[in-house]
Write a protein that holds these residues in place. Sequence first.
Motif, PDB file in Angstrom:
ATOM      1  N   THR A  21       0.996  28.007 -47.698  1.00 50.50           N
ATOM      2  CA  THR A  21       1.418  28.868 -48.798  1.00 50.50           C
ATOM      3  C   THR A  21       1.685  28.032 -50.055  1.00 50.50           C
ATOM      4  OG1 THR A  21       3.770  28.671 -48.295  1.00 50.50           O
ATOM      5  CG2 THR A  21       2.546  30.454 -47.182  1.00 50.50           C
ATOM      6  N   LEU A  22       1.848  28.731 -51.149  1.00 49.55           N
ATOM      7  CA  LEU A  22       2.232  28.068 -52.398  1.00 49.55           C
ATOM      8  C   LEU A  22       3.567  27.360 -52.220  1.00 49.55           C
ATOM      9  CD1 LEU A  22       1.899  27.463 -55.404  1.00 49.55           C
ATOM     10  CD2 LEU A  22       2.791  29.755 -55.890  1.00 49.55           C
ATOM     11  N   GLU A  23       4.453  27.955 -51.450  1.00 54.07           N
ATOM     12  CA  GLU A  23       5.751  27.324 -51.183  1.00 54.07           C
ATOM     13  C   GLU A  23       5.566  25.976 -50.476  1.00 54.07           C
ATOM     14  OE1 GLU A  23       9.971  28.822 -49.457  1.00 54.07           O
ATOM     15  OE2 GLU A  23       8.260  29.080 -48.104  1.00 54.07           O
ATOM     16  N   ASP A  24       4.663  25.924 -49.500  1.00 56.02           N
ATOM     17  CA  ASP A  24       4.379  24.669 -48.788  1.00 56.02           C
ATOM     18  C   ASP A  24       3.904  23.593 -49.765  1.00 56.02           C
ATOM     19  OD1 ASP A  24       4.896  25.944 -46.299  1.00 56.02           O
ATOM     20  OD2 ASP A  24       2.786  26.534 -46.101  1.00 56.02           O
ATOM     21  N   ALA A  25       2.952  23.967 -50.595  1.00 55.08           N
ATOM     22  CA  ALA A  25       2.391  23.014 -51.558  1.00 55.08           C
ATOM     23  C   ALA A  25       3.435  22.569 -52.563  1.00 55.08           C
ATOM     24  CB  ALA A  25       1.195  23.639 -52.269  1.00 55.08           C
ATOM     25  N   HIS A  26       4.227  23.499 -53.050  1.00 50.39           N
ATOM     26  CA  HIS A  26       5.269  23.187 -54.029  1.00 50.39           C
ATOM     27  C   HIS A  26       6.273  22.201 -53.438  1.00 50.39           C
ATOM     28  CE1 HIS A  26       7.853  25.072 -57.463  1.00 50.39           C
ATOM     29  NE2 HIS A  26       7.778  23.776 -57.535  1.00 50.39           N
ATOM     30  N   GLN A  27       6.652  22.440 -52.196  1.00 49.62           N
ATOM     31  CA  GLN A  27       7.597  21.549 -51.506  1.00 49.62           C
ATOM     32  C   GLN A  27       7.031  20.129 -51.386  1.00 49.62           C
ATOM     33  OE1 GLN A  27      10.467  22.932 -49.614  1.00 49.62           O
ATOM     34  NE2 GLN A  27      11.189  20.880 -49.181  1.00 49.62           N
ATOM     35  N   ILE A  28       5.776  20.027 -50.977  1.00 47.18           N
ATOM     36  CA  ILE A  28       5.142  18.715 -50.813  1.00 47.18           C
ATOM     37  C   ILE A  28       5.066  17.977 -52.142  1.00 47.18           C
ATOM     38  CG2 ILE A  28       2.947  17.558 -50.296  1.00 47.18           C
ATOM     39  CD1 ILE A  28       2.547  19.754 -48.113  1.00 47.18           C
ATOM     40  N   THR A  29       4.648  18.678 -53.179  1.00 39.75           N
ATOM     41  CA  THR A  29       4.523  18.000 -54.477  1.00 39.75           C
ATOM     42  C   THR A  29       5.884  17.541 -54.996  1.00 39.75           C
ATOM     43  OG1 THR A  29       4.555  20.094 -55.703  1.00 39.75           O
ATOM     44  CG2 THR A  29       2.396  19.187 -55.138  1.00 39.75           C
ATOM     45  N   ARG A  30       6.912  18.340 -54.746  1.00 36.48           N
ATOM     46  CA  ARG A  30       8.268  17.945 -55.156  1.00 36.48           C
ATOM     47  C   ARG A  30       8.766  16.758 -54.356  1.00 36.48           C
ATOM     48  NH1 ARG A  30      10.281  23.564 -55.416  1.00 36.48           N
ATOM     49  NH2 ARG A  30      10.587  23.225 -53.213  1.00 36.48           N
ATOM     50  N   ASP A  31       8.632  16.842 -53.027  1.00 36.55           N
ATOM     51  CA  ASP A  31       9.199  15.826 -52.142  1.00 36.55           C
ATOM     52  C   ASP A  31       8.442  14.500 -52.179  1.00 36.55           C
ATOM     53  OD1 ASP A  31      10.996  17.767 -51.420  1.00 36.55           O
ATOM     54  OD2 ASP A  31      10.155  18.097 -49.419  1.00 36.55           O
ATOM     55  N   LYS A  32       7.132  14.566 -52.313  1.00 38.52           N
ATOM     56  CA  LYS A  32       6.307  13.363 -52.205  1.00 38.52           C
ATOM     57  C   LYS A  32       5.713  12.902 -53.531  1.00 38.52           C
ATOM     58  CE  LYS A  32       5.186  14.139 -47.376  1.00 38.52           C
ATOM     59  NZ  LYS A  32       6.068  13.182 -46.765  1.00 38.52           N
ATOM     60  N   GLY A  33       5.885  13.686 -54.586  1.00 35.49           N
ATOM     61  CA  GLY A  33       5.351  13.293 -55.886  1.00 35.49           C
ATOM     62  C   GLY A  33       3.832  13.273 -55.926  1.00 35.49           C
ATOM     63  N   ILE A  34       3.211  14.153 -55.158  1.00 32.16           N
ATOM     64  CA  ILE A  34       1.755  14.217 -55.085  1.00 32.16           C
ATOM     65  C   ILE A  34       1.267  15.292 -56.040  1.00 32.16           C
ATOM     66  CG2 ILE A  34      -0.204  14.743 -53.578  1.00 32.16           C
ATOM     67  CD1 ILE A  34       1.564  13.733 -51.237  1.00 32.16           C
ATOM     68  N   ARG A  35       0.208  14.995 -56.790  1.00 37.15           N
ATOM     69  CA  ARG A  35      -0.299  15.962 -57.769  1.00 37.15           C
ATOM     70  C   ARG A  35      -1.553  16.691 -57.317  1.00 37.15           C
ATOM     71  NH1 ARG A  35      -1.686  13.409 -62.862  1.00 37.15           N
ATOM     72  NH2 ARG A  35      -2.392  11.706 -61.573  1.00 37.15           N
ATOM     73  N   HIS A  36      -2.191  16.227 -56.257  1.00 41.07           N
ATOM     74  CA  HIS A  36      -3.432  16.840 -55.785  1.00 41.07           C
ATOM     75  C   HIS A  36      -3.386  16.954 -54.270  1.00 41.07           C
ATOM     76  CE1 HIS A  36      -4.262  14.316 -59.360  1.00 41.07           C
ATOM     77  NE2 HIS A  36      -4.741  15.464 -59.796  1.00 41.07           N
ATOM     78  N   LEU A  37      -3.649  18.149 -53.772  1.00 40.12           N
ATOM     79  CA  LEU A  37      -3.606  18.376 -52.332  1.00 40.12           C
ATOM     80  C   LEU A  37      -4.931  18.971 -51.866  1.00 40.12           C
ATOM     81  CD1 LEU A  37      -0.067  19.989 -52.157  1.00 40.12           C
ATOM     82  CD2 LEU A  37      -0.726  17.803 -51.159  1.00 40.12           C
ATOM     83  N   PRO A  38      -5.623  18.270 -50.992  1.00 37.79           N
ATOM     84  CA  PRO A  38      -6.841  18.846 -50.430  1.00 37.79           C
ATOM     85  C   PRO A  38      -6.499  19.890 -49.373  1.00 37.79           C
ATOM     86  CG  PRO A  38      -6.439  16.675 -49.500  1.00 37.79           C
ATOM     87  CD  PRO A  38      -5.374  16.905 -50.530  1.00 37.79           C
TER      88      PRO A  38
END
Length: 143
Positions: A21-38
Amino acid sequence: MSLLVKDIMTTKLVKLNQGATLEDAHQITRDKGIRHLPVVDQLTGKLVAVVTQKAMIAKVMSALALYGGKTLSQHEAQTSIMEVATHDYTTVKENDLLKDVVTFFVDNKHGCLPVVDEENRLLGMVTSSDFVKLAAQLLNEKE
């Protein structure tokens, strides 16, 4: 010296599956500082989409305007990552020359390019940050 994509690409990737979900992606980008997720098919390992920070921000801002801040997290949890992900993207191969790939970055202002094999299985990502790290390394070697 001809550098190849595999010489600088990032191979330790955080990936999403199509059920994220968008929530999953948002959490990852916040926690890990990642800007691109495949987004990868779990069974085949094939790349199916790419989620960029820019696309996520646009979706969150749209949801915020439509639903307000009180229900934003609920909306993020109900939004499939496939609604946010880019399905039309360019990929590169690990043996592509960096001098060719850098031209693509400059001309198209992309922040990342997925690196795939002949069967579209994800091998890594090359990002603008990878090029900055390479530039720093080369500059330090000149001193």
